[in-house]
Design a protein around this motif. Structure first.
Motif, PDB file in Angstrom:
ATOM      1  N   GLY A  28       8.863  43.370  29.658  1.00  0.00           N
ATOM      2  CA  GLY A  28      10.239  43.892  29.410  1.00  0.00           C
ATOM      3  C   GLY A  28       9.526  44.772  27.727  1.00  0.00           C
ATOM      4  O   GLY A  28       8.914  44.254  27.321  1.00  0.00           O
ATOM      5  N   LEU A  29       9.361  46.186  27.605  1.00  0.00           N
ATOM      6  CA  LEU A  29       9.613  46.844  27.140  1.00  0.00           C
ATOM      7  C   LEU A  29      10.110  48.026  26.578  1.00  0.00           C
ATOM      8  O   LEU A  29      10.541  48.694  27.828  1.00  0.00           O
ATOM      9  CB  LEU A  29       7.673  47.574  27.411  1.00  0.00           C
ATOM     10  N   ASP A  30      10.070  48.355  25.505  1.00  0.00           N
ATOM     11  CA  ASP A  30      11.010  49.845  25.188  1.00  0.00           C
ATOM     12  C   ASP A  30      10.659  50.345  23.881  1.00  0.00           C
ATOM     13  O   ASP A  30      10.426  50.247  22.636  1.00  0.00           O
ATOM     14  CB  ASP A  30      12.718  49.270  24.846  1.00  0.00           C
ATOM     15  N   ALA A  31       9.839  51.362  24.335  1.00  0.00           N
ATOM     16  CA  ALA A  31       8.543  51.497  22.955  1.00  0.00           C
ATOM     17  C   ALA A  31       9.074  53.210  23.004  1.00  0.00           C
ATOM     18  O   ALA A  31       9.448  53.822  24.016  1.00  0.00           O
ATOM     19  CB  ALA A  31       7.098  51.406  23.698  1.00  0.00           C
ATOM     20  N   GLU A  32       8.924  53.709  21.872  1.00  0.00           N
ATOM     21  CA  GLU A  32       9.220  55.292  21.760  1.00  0.00           C
ATOM     22  C   GLU A  32       7.439  56.166  21.637  1.00  0.00           C
ATOM     23  O   GLU A  32       6.934  55.618  22.069  1.00  0.00           O
ATOM     24  CB  GLU A  32       9.656  55.963  19.654  1.00  0.00           C
ATOM     25  N   PRO A  33       7.815  57.506  21.831  1.00  0.00           N
ATOM     26  CA  PRO A  33       7.075  58.026  21.801  1.00  0.00           C
ATOM     27  C   PRO A  33       6.058  57.856  20.259  1.00  0.00           C
ATOM     28  O   PRO A  33       6.519  58.277  19.595  1.00  0.00           O
ATOM     29  CB  PRO A  33       7.441  59.464  22.195  1.00  0.00           C
ATOM     30  N   GLY A  34       4.778  58.086  20.689  1.00  0.00           N
ATOM     31  CA  GLY A  34       3.849  57.978  20.121  1.00  0.00           C
ATOM     32  C   GLY A  34       3.134  56.691  19.234  1.00  0.00           C
ATOM     33  O   GLY A  34       2.668  56.029  17.875  1.00  0.00           O
ATOM     34  N   ALA A  35       4.363  55.650  19.988  1.00  0.00           N
ATOM     35  CA  ALA A  35       3.713  54.390  19.722  1.00  0.00           C
ATOM     36  C   ALA A  35       2.478  53.753  20.134  1.00  0.00           C
ATOM     37  O   ALA A  35       1.705  54.669  21.018  1.00  0.00           O
ATOM     38  CB  ALA A  35       4.901  53.036  20.517  1.00  0.00           C
ATOM     39  N   LEU A  36       1.986  52.227  19.378  1.00  0.00           N
ATOM     40  CA  LEU A  36       0.988  52.153  19.999  1.00  0.00           C
ATOM     41  C   LEU A  36       1.231  50.615  20.167  1.00  0.00           C
ATOM     42  O   LEU A  36       1.557  49.498  19.107  1.00  0.00           O
ATOM     43  CB  LEU A  36       0.165  51.654  18.925  1.00  0.00           C
ATOM     44  N   ILE A  37       0.765  50.654  21.638  1.00  0.00           N
ATOM     45  CA  ILE A  37       1.185  49.059  22.011  1.00  0.00           C
ATOM     46  C   ILE A  37      -0.341  48.448  22.482  1.00  0.00           C
ATOM     47  O   ILE A  37      -1.499  48.604  23.210  1.00  0.00           O
ATOM     48  CB  ILE A  37       2.267  49.222  23.416  1.00  0.00           C
ATOM     49  N   ALA A  38      -0.321  47.310  21.828  1.00  0.00           N
ATOM     50  CA  ALA A  38      -0.960  46.012  22.723  1.00  0.00           C
ATOM     51  C   ALA A  38      -0.703  45.526  24.473  1.00  0.00           C
ATOM     52  O   ALA A  38       0.591  45.166  24.121  1.00  0.00           O
ATOM     53  CB  ALA A  38      -1.249  45.477  21.700  1.00  0.00           C
ATOM     54  N   VAL A  39      -1.763  45.319  24.904  1.00  0.00           N
ATOM     55  CA  VAL A  39      -1.352  44.742  26.501  1.00  0.00           C
ATOM     56  C   VAL A  39      -2.789  42.831  26.127  1.00  0.00           C
ATOM     57  O   VAL A  39      -3.296  43.322  26.148  1.00  0.00           O
ATOM     58  CB  VAL A  39      -1.747  44.894  27.563  1.00  0.00           C
ATOM     59  N   GLU A  40      -2.045  42.161  25.241  1.00  0.00           N
ATOM     60  CA  GLU A  40      -2.201  41.106  25.459  1.00  0.00           C
ATOM     61  C   GLU A  40      -2.448  39.839  25.950  1.00  0.00           C
ATOM     62  O   GLU A  40      -1.833  39.018  26.307  1.00  0.00           O
ATOM     63  CB  GLU A  40      -2.104  40.580  23.584  1.00  0.00           C
ATOM     64  N   GLY A  41      -3.670  39.142  26.352  1.00  0.00           N
ATOM     65  CA  GLY A  41      -3.513  38.745  27.207  1.00  0.00           C
ATOM     66  C   GLY A  41      -5.401  37.586  26.924  1.00  0.00           C
ATOM     67  O   GLY A  41      -6.000  38.416  27.022  1.00  0.00           O
ATOM     68  N   PRO A  42      -5.095  36.964  27.315  1.00  0.00           N
ATOM     69  CA  PRO A  42      -7.312  35.569  28.019  1.00  0.00           C
ATOM     70  C   PRO A  42      -7.278  36.961  29.656  1.00  0.00           C
ATOM     71  O   PRO A  42      -6.149  37.412  30.334  1.00  0.00           O
ATOM     72  CB  PRO A  42      -6.552  34.999  28.718  1.00  0.00           C
ATOM     73  N   SER A  43      -8.204  36.816  29.736  1.00  0.00           N
ATOM     74  CA  SER A  43      -8.754  37.502  30.604  1.00  0.00           C
ATOM     75  C   SER A  43      -8.945  37.048  32.413  1.00  0.00           C
ATOM     76  O   SER A  43      -8.279  35.193  32.143  1.00  0.00           O
ATOM     77  CB  SER A  43     -10.571  37.643  30.878  1.00  0.00           C
ATOM     78  N   GLY A  44      -7.648  37.554  32.975  1.00  0.00           N
ATOM     79  CA  GLY A  44      -7.647  36.905  34.668  1.00  0.00           C
ATOM     80  C   GLY A  44      -6.136  36.747  34.335  1.00  0.00           C
ATOM     81  O   GLY A  44      -5.671  36.307  35.060  1.00  0.00           O
ATOM     82  N   SER A  45      -5.278  37.585  33.099  1.00  0.00           N
ATOM     83  CA  SER A  45      -3.788  36.830  32.975  1.00  0.00           C
ATOM     84  C   SER A  45      -3.201  37.937  33.595  1.00  0.00           C
ATOM     85  O   SER A  45      -1.976  38.039  33.517  1.00  0.00           O
ATOM     86  CB  SER A  45      -3.881  37.000  32.009  1.00  0.00           C
ATOM     87  N   PRO A 221      -3.644  43.505  16.107  1.00  0.00           N
ATOM     88  CA  PRO A 221      -3.343  43.210  14.986  1.00  0.00           C
ATOM     89  C   PRO A 221      -2.061  42.663  14.978  1.00  0.00           C
ATOM     90  O   PRO A 221      -0.953  43.244  16.420  1.00  0.00           O
ATOM     91  CB  PRO A 221      -3.754  44.864  14.396  1.00  0.00           C
ATOM     92  N   ASP A 222      -0.901  43.205  13.468  1.00  0.00           N
ATOM     93  CA  ASP A 222       0.122  42.453  13.570  1.00  0.00           C
ATOM     94  C   ASP A 222       0.714  43.648  13.476  1.00  0.00           C
ATOM     95  O   ASP A 222       2.258  43.532  13.613  1.00  0.00           O
ATOM     96  CB  ASP A 222      -0.090  41.276  12.221  1.00  0.00           C
ATOM     97  N   ASP A 223      -0.299  44.839  13.105  1.00  0.00           N
ATOM     98  CA  ASP A 223       1.363  45.902  12.979  1.00  0.00           C
ATOM     99  C   ASP A 223       1.829  46.465  14.126  1.00  0.00           C
ATOM    100  O   ASP A 223       1.692  48.051  14.052  1.00  0.00           O
ATOM    101  CB  ASP A 223       0.908  46.754  11.828  1.00  0.00           C
ATOM    102  N   VAL A 224       1.250  46.370  15.749  1.00  0.00           N
ATOM    103  CA  VAL A 224       1.023  47.121  16.682  1.00  0.00           C
ATOM    104  C   VAL A 224       2.270  46.027  17.408  1.00  0.00           C
ATOM    105  O   VAL A 224       1.897  45.088  17.722  1.00  0.00           O
ATOM    106  CB  VAL A 224      -0.103  47.120  17.526  1.00  0.00           C
ATOM    107  N   THR A 225       2.957  47.495  18.356  1.00  0.00           N
ATOM    108  CA  THR A 225       3.633  46.629  19.623  1.00  0.00           C
ATOM    109  C   THR A 225       2.951  45.595  20.524  1.00  0.00           C
ATOM    110  O   THR A 225       1.887  46.403  21.116  1.00  0.00           O
ATOM    111  CB  THR A 225       4.432  47.286  20.616  1.00  0.00           C
ATOM    112  N   VAL A 226       3.611  44.755  20.650  1.00  0.00           N
ATOM    113  CA  VAL A 226       2.722  43.336  21.477  1.00  0.00           C
ATOM    114  C   VAL A 226       3.191  43.480  23.046  1.00  0.00           C
ATOM    115  O   VAL A 226       4.623  42.951  23.162  1.00  0.00           O
ATOM    116  CB  VAL A 226       1.848  42.405  20.982  1.00  0.00           C
ATOM    117  N   LEU A 227       2.622  43.092  24.195  1.00  0.00           N
ATOM    118  CA  LEU A 227       3.148  42.908  25.510  1.00  0.00           C
ATOM    119  C   LEU A 227       2.078  42.136  25.493  1.00  0.00           C
ATOM    120  O   LEU A 227       0.699  41.927  24.929  1.00  0.00           O
ATOM    121  CB  LEU A 227       3.195  43.785  26.556  1.00  0.00           C
ATOM    122  N   LYS A 228       2.789  40.799  26.481  1.00  0.00           N
ATOM    123  CA  LYS A 228       1.913  39.212  26.192  1.00  0.00           C
ATOM    124  C   LYS A 228       1.800  39.084  27.939  1.00  0.00           C
ATOM    125  O   LYS A 228       3.242  38.790  28.338  1.00  0.00           O
ATOM    126  CB  LYS A 228       3.016  37.728  25.181  1.00  0.00           C
TER     127      LYS A 228
END
Length: 260
Positions: A28-45, A221-228
């Protein structure tokens, strides 16, 4: 280079199931235009597959997403037109046999061939060449890559680039098409802490100029939107089996994307 208007990125119960099971699910995600989004997780996830699904390169099997109003998985082609993809192993990689200048020219040529209006192709050769060089120069500036600082300048081989230099080159090539969404895989792979900080600073600057940025990483980093990804906690007796199946499912899906 004009600052493009970024793409809003939304997802609801977004998931992909492969032959061996779920690659990712319930995103689930709702990010505005110009957002910085990280897809975070271990390799193979399943993080790379999620990146490919959100850029229209892989078809999700559950839920939906919207990229600049284009609904996925229905409008894959429309999303691909506005989303630029950095290197993904087996899908879209830098050509190690080329020089940096050759890689940039190839990227500009492909962009012109597939996206330029017919009237642009009919302009005099000198005018087209000057326009292409201006786009390349602007993209290099935005990516923070100074060709004069490379060992052999523009003639430096792609294979001889440091990892962060390769990231900057990939970003420059992606920006040639003024995308509304820029997506990068394995951003922090083989980077030192200082280089990782530089890479995120680069992405923040691109997002600040209006382009939405989506980056796969192992630690955001702590200041970005994160998708795990890989966040689900299965029962103890099935954990190893499910992790193995998820990894195999992600590998199968990536192989399929590479053949597409």
């Amino acid at each position: 280079m004009d600052s493009p208007h970024g793409a809003a990125v939304k997802a609801e119960n977004f998931g992909l199931k492969g032959p061996r099971g779920w690659v990712f699910r319930g995103v689930g995600l709702d990010a505005e235009p110009g957002a910085l989004i990280a897809v975070e997780g271990p390799s193979g996830s399943g993080r790379t597959c999620l990146l490919l699904a959100l850029t229209g390169r892989m078809k999700a099997t559950e839920g939906h997403a919207e990229i600049a109003g284009h609904r996925l998985p229905k409008h894959l082609t429309a999303v691909r037109r506005i989303a630029a993809l950095g290197p993904v192993t087996g899908v879209n990689e830098l050509d190690q046999s080329l020089t940096v200048a050759e890689q940039l020219r190839e990227g500009a040529l492909l962009q012109r061939r597939y996206e330029a209006p017919v009237r642009a192709l009919l302009r005099p050769r000198g005018e087209r060449r000057a326009g292409t060089q201006a786009r390349i120069d602007a993209a290099l500036t935005a990516a923070g890559l100074d060709l004069a600082q490379l060992p052999k300048g523009p003639r430096t081989s792609v294979r001889d680039l440091e990892r962060l230099e390769a990231v900057r080159l990939s970003v420059a090539i992606a920006l040639l098409g003024s995308p509304r969404l820029l997506a990068l895989d394995d951003l922090d792979l083989k980077l030192s802490d200082a280089e990782r900080a530089e890479a995120w600073t680069l992405l923040r600057s691109i997002a600040a100029r209006g382009t939405t940025v989506l980056a796969v990483c192992s630690d955001a980093p702590d200041d970005v939107t994160v998708l795990k990804t890989g966040a689900a906690e299965p029962a103890a007796h099935t954990e190893d089996t499910e992790d193995t199946e998820n990894t195999k499912g992600a590998d199968d899906a990536l192989a399929e994307a590479g053949r597409a």
